[in-house]
Design a protein around this motif. Structure first.
Motif, PDB file in Angstrom:
ATOM      1  N   SER A  83       0.856  -1.184   0.000  1.00  0.00           N
ATOM      2  CA  SER A  83       0.000   0.000   0.000  1.00  0.00           C
ATOM      3  C   SER A  83       0.889   1.230   0.000  1.00  0.00           C
ATOM      4  O   SER A  83       2.116   1.127  -0.074  1.00  0.00           O
ATOM      5  CB  SER A  83      -0.928  -0.011   1.221  1.00  0.00           C
ATOM      6  OG  SER A  83      -0.164  -0.033   2.419  1.00  0.00           O
ATOM      7  N   MET A  84       0.286   2.382   0.085  1.00  0.00           N
ATOM      8  CA  MET A  84       1.060   3.628   0.124  1.00  0.00           C
ATOM      9  C   MET A  84       0.212   4.716   0.752  1.00  0.00           C
ATOM     10  O   MET A  84      -1.020   4.662   0.738  1.00  0.00           O
ATOM     11  CB  MET A  84       1.506   4.049  -1.278  1.00  0.00           C
ATOM     12  CG  MET A  84       0.375   4.265  -2.261  1.00  0.00           C
ATOM     13  SD  MET A  84       0.978   4.796  -3.881  1.00  0.00           S
ATOM     14  CE  MET A  84      -0.481   4.507  -4.893  1.00  0.00           C
ATOM     15  N   ILE A  85       0.875   5.729   1.301  1.00  0.00           N
ATOM     16  CA  ILE A  85       0.164   6.869   1.845  1.00  0.00           C
ATOM     17  C   ILE A  85      -0.181   7.837   0.709  1.00  0.00           C
ATOM     18  O   ILE A  85       0.345   7.722  -0.405  1.00  0.00           O
ATOM     19  CB  ILE A  85       0.978   7.582   2.943  1.00  0.00           C
ATOM     20  CG1 ILE A  85       2.308   8.098   2.384  1.00  0.00           C
ATOM     21  CG2 ILE A  85       1.214   6.644   4.124  1.00  0.00           C
ATOM     22  CD1 ILE A  85       3.106   8.924   3.375  1.00  0.00           C
ATOM     23  N   LYS A  86      -1.047   8.762   0.979  1.00  0.00           N
ATOM     24  CA  LYS A  86      -1.533   9.682  -0.057  1.00  0.00           C
ATOM     25  C   LYS A  86      -0.385  10.502  -0.657  1.00  0.00           C
ATOM     26  O   LYS A  86      -0.371  10.775  -1.860  1.00  0.00           O
ATOM     27  CB  LYS A  86      -2.589  10.615   0.554  1.00  0.00           C
ATOM     28  CG  LYS A  86      -3.268  11.550  -0.448  1.00  0.00           C
ATOM     29  CD  LYS A  86      -4.107  10.761  -1.441  1.00  0.00           C
ATOM     30  CE  LYS A  86      -4.898  11.689  -2.363  1.00  0.00           C
ATOM     31  NZ  LYS A  86      -5.958  12.427  -1.643  1.00  0.00           N
ATOM     32  N   ARG A  87       0.576  10.866   0.161  1.00  0.00           N
ATOM     33  CA  ARG A  87       1.691  11.672  -0.352  1.00  0.00           C
ATOM     34  C   ARG A  87       2.474  10.918  -1.421  1.00  0.00           C
ATOM     35  O   ARG A  87       2.858  11.497  -2.440  1.00  0.00           O
ATOM     36  CB  ARG A  87       2.623  12.051   0.800  1.00  0.00           C
ATOM     37  CG  ARG A  87       3.762  12.986   0.385  1.00  0.00           C
ATOM     38  CD  ARG A  87       4.618  13.329   1.580  1.00  0.00           C
ATOM     39  NE  ARG A  87       5.295  12.148   2.090  1.00  0.00           N
ATOM     40  CZ  ARG A  87       5.693  12.001   3.356  1.00  0.00           C
ATOM     41  NH1 ARG A  87       5.453  12.951   4.240  1.00  0.00           N
ATOM     42  NH2 ARG A  87       6.314  10.905   3.741  1.00  0.00           N
ATOM     43  N   THR A  88       2.666   9.608  -1.200  1.00  0.00           N
ATOM     44  CA  THR A  88       3.368   8.801  -2.198  1.00  0.00           C
ATOM     45  C   THR A  88       2.566   8.718  -3.486  1.00  0.00           C
ATOM     46  O   THR A  88       3.116   8.813  -4.592  1.00  0.00           O
ATOM     47  CB  THR A  88       3.623   7.385  -1.658  1.00  0.00           C
ATOM     48  OG1 THR A  88       4.371   7.479  -0.442  1.00  0.00           O
ATOM     49  CG2 THR A  88       4.379   6.547  -2.666  1.00  0.00           C
ATOM     50  N   PHE A  89       1.254   8.568  -3.360  1.00  0.00           N
ATOM     51  CA  PHE A  89       0.416   8.537  -4.552  1.00  0.00           C
ATOM     52  C   PHE A  89       0.500   9.863  -5.309  1.00  0.00           C
ATOM     53  O   PHE A  89       0.575   9.886  -6.545  1.00  0.00           O
ATOM     54  CB  PHE A  89      -1.036   8.226  -4.177  1.00  0.00           C
ATOM     55  CG  PHE A  89      -1.981   8.280  -5.338  1.00  0.00           C
ATOM     56  CD1 PHE A  89      -1.887   7.358  -6.366  1.00  0.00           C
ATOM     57  CD2 PHE A  89      -2.959   9.274  -5.418  1.00  0.00           C
ATOM     58  CE1 PHE A  89      -2.756   7.411  -7.451  1.00  0.00           C
ATOM     59  CE2 PHE A  89      -3.825   9.332  -6.486  1.00  0.00           C
ATOM     60  CZ  PHE A  89      -3.729   8.401  -7.514  1.00  0.00           C
ATOM     61  N   ALA A  90       0.494  10.969  -4.562  1.00  0.00           N
ATOM     62  CA  ALA A  90       0.586  12.280  -5.198  1.00  0.00           C
ATOM     63  C   ALA A  90       1.910  12.450  -5.937  1.00  0.00           C
ATOM     64  O   ALA A  90       1.985  13.087  -7.001  1.00  0.00           O
ATOM     65  CB  ALA A  90       0.420  13.381  -4.151  1.00  0.00           C
ATOM     66  N   GLU A  91       2.978  11.869  -5.386  1.00  0.00           N
ATOM     67  CA  GLU A  91       4.307  12.003  -5.988  1.00  0.00           C
ATOM     68  C   GLU A  91       4.513  11.061  -7.175  1.00  0.00           C
ATOM     69  O   GLU A  91       5.102  11.436  -8.188  1.00  0.00           O
ATOM     70  CB  GLU A  91       5.384  11.726  -4.925  1.00  0.00           C
ATOM     71  CG  GLU A  91       5.447  12.780  -3.830  1.00  0.00           C
ATOM     72  CD  GLU A  91       6.381  12.367  -2.704  1.00  0.00           C
ATOM     73  OE1 GLU A  91       6.871  11.202  -2.725  1.00  0.00           O
ATOM     74  OE2 GLU A  91       6.618  13.188  -1.798  1.00  0.00           O
ATOM     75  N   LYS A  92       4.020   9.822  -7.057  1.00  0.00           N
ATOM     76  CA  LYS A  92       4.336   8.796  -8.056  1.00  0.00           C
ATOM     77  C   LYS A  92       3.194   8.483  -9.011  1.00  0.00           C
ATOM     78  O   LYS A  92       3.425   7.877 -10.061  1.00  0.00           O
ATOM     79  CB  LYS A  92       4.807   7.517  -7.357  1.00  0.00           C
ATOM     80  CG  LYS A  92       6.088   7.719  -6.551  1.00  0.00           C
ATOM     81  CD  LYS A  92       6.611   6.411  -5.986  1.00  0.00           C
ATOM     82  CE  LYS A  92       7.928   6.610  -5.269  1.00  0.00           C
ATOM     83  NZ  LYS A  92       8.482   5.327  -4.755  1.00  0.00           N
ATOM     84  N   GLY A  93       1.972   8.843  -8.633  1.00  0.00           N
ATOM     85  CA  GLY A  93       0.852   8.780  -9.548  1.00  0.00           C
ATOM     86  C   GLY A  93       0.361   7.404  -9.949  1.00  0.00           C
ATOM     87  O   GLY A  93       0.619   6.388  -9.288  1.00  0.00           O
ATOM     88  N   LEU A  94      -0.353   7.378 -11.090  1.00  0.00           N
ATOM     89  CA  LEU A  94      -1.037   6.180 -11.544  1.00  0.00           C
ATOM     90  C   LEU A  94      -0.086   5.036 -11.866  1.00  0.00           C
ATOM     91  O   LEU A  94      -0.423   3.868 -11.668  1.00  0.00           O
ATOM     92  CB  LEU A  94      -1.877   6.501 -12.788  1.00  0.00           C
ATOM     93  CG  LEU A  94      -3.206   7.229 -12.562  1.00  0.00           C
ATOM     94  CD1 LEU A  94      -3.842   7.555 -13.902  1.00  0.00           C
ATOM     95  CD2 LEU A  94      -4.149   6.370 -11.730  1.00  0.00           C
ATOM     96  N   GLN A  95       1.088   5.369 -12.369  1.00  0.00           N
ATOM     97  CA  GLN A  95       2.038   4.322 -12.738  1.00  0.00           C
ATOM     98  C   GLN A  95       2.396   3.469 -11.527  1.00  0.00           C
ATOM     99  O   GLN A  95       2.413   2.241 -11.594  1.00  0.00           O
ATOM    100  CB  GLN A  95       3.309   4.941 -13.319  1.00  0.00           C
ATOM    101  CG  GLN A  95       4.298   3.934 -13.888  1.00  0.00           C
ATOM    102  CD  GLN A  95       3.793   3.265 -15.149  1.00  0.00           C
ATOM    103  OE1 GLN A  95       3.325   3.936 -16.070  1.00  0.00           O
ATOM    104  NE2 GLN A  95       3.856   1.936 -15.198  1.00  0.00           N
TER     105      GLN A  95
END
Length: 338
Positions: A23-35
């Protein structure tokens, strides 16, 4: 066999890499995105297939999938994921493996799913999250019935239980049909929340089936014995579908740990009394499938469990601390998003 036992999410035997999910936190998703989300989802689906195959090999026919298969799925549509064709094929493979072993798969979305909430955005987020769970079950090819349940709690009572139950029933109508047919509700472990008696009233209005939790019943019994509560819950299930239950034991009482009485133990001793019924039972113990093996066979699995977590108390405490921090961060992000 009157009772089929299973477990939830992680597989200790396979270890953290093959039996755990990313899983990941929201900040990681914001940084790394859909890929990155796509890559994690594909890895998680491959892990899911591996666990289902392990269950088939070891005769376990009840398994609750993690709700974190697709990290931050609320922020995109599945078709937007670069790896979606491979992910979809993986979901289909999971379904085929489960069918081959007559394995019952289910979901138990988190406590932030609250259809009793008086706040519109909380309800809207809940409906969206339940929709995602339904879409994953459809992709796996699971039955559009409570044989593939999506189980939730009613949510808070907000000091007005009857009014909150009424609100839940109204908001239930906003849930997509492929979720409605699978949705179940579970009794709570707090005296001021919802017992099987309360949930039966909801069933009478909406048709939802009731999942009986043995451990929770001790704290919120609604004036019923365990036998009567289980039978009342079982009466809400459609003919031909085995009622599903949850079983856990108190970590404070069983293991002497300084935690809340409601906290789950690592292993369970049982016995789990089906009171004359044929049921499926998800064992909610921290040792996961090892707890099920120990319960069924009587062969002690605690040494292997400790080995998987780390052999010393210091290592175990460190693993537990990091896991709690990770889960707390994810919950905080989801609450903020809600």
């Amino acid at each position: 066999m009157a009772t089929r036992f299973g477990y939830a999410c992680l597989n200790m035997t396979l270890g953290p890499k093959r039996g755990g999910f990313r899983s990941m936190i929201k900040r990681t998703f914001a940084e790394k995105g859909l890929q990155h989300a796509s890559r994690l989802t594909l890895e998680n689906v491959e892990t899911l297939c591996g666990i289902i195959q392990w269950n088939n090999t070891n005769g376990i026919q009840v398994y609750r999938m993690t709700s974190d298969l697709a990290p931050w799925a609320s922020e995109y549509e599945f078709e937007q994921l670069p790896d979606w064709p491979a992910i979809r094929a993986g979901f289909e493979q999971a379904g085929k493996l489960a069918a081959a072993g007559d394995q019952r798969l289910s979901f138990h979305p988190g406590q932030f799913n609250c259809l009793t909430s008086p706040r519109e955005h909380v309800v809207a987020n809940c409906v969206r999250d339940l929709r995602i769970h339904g879409e994953i079950m459809d992709a796996i090819g699971l039955p559009n019935t409570t044989a593939a349940k999506i189980n939730i709690h009613l949510g808070g009572a907000f000091g007005q239980k009857e009014e909150s139950m009424d609100r839940w029933c109204r908001n239930f109508e906003r849930v997509p049909e492929n979720v409605k047919r699978r949705l179940t509700v579970e009794n709570d472990d707090k005296a001021n929340c919802y017992s099987v008696v309360d949930l039966h009233k909801v069933h009478q209005r909406t048709g939802v089936s009731v999942v009986f939790d043995y451990h929770h019943h001790k704290f919120c019994g609604g004036g019923l014995s365990e036998r009567d509560a289980l039978h009342l819950a079982a009466s809400t299930w459609p003919a031909g579908i085995r009622p599903c239950t949850h079983y856990s034991e108190s970590a404070r009482e069983r293991e002497g740990r300084a935690v809340a009485a409601t906290a789950h133990s690592n292993f369970v001793d049982g016995p789990v009394d089906p009171h004359g019924l044929e049921i499926d039972c998800v064992v909610e113990a921290k040792a996961k499938e090892l707890a099920v093996i120990q319960l069924i066979t009587g062969v002690n699995q605690s040494a292997f469990y400790d080995e998987q977590r780390g052999t010393t108390d210091e290592k175990i405490n460190e693993v537990v601390r990091k896991d709690k921090e990770k889960k707390a961060a994810l919950r905080a992000e989801k609450r903020k998003a809600a």
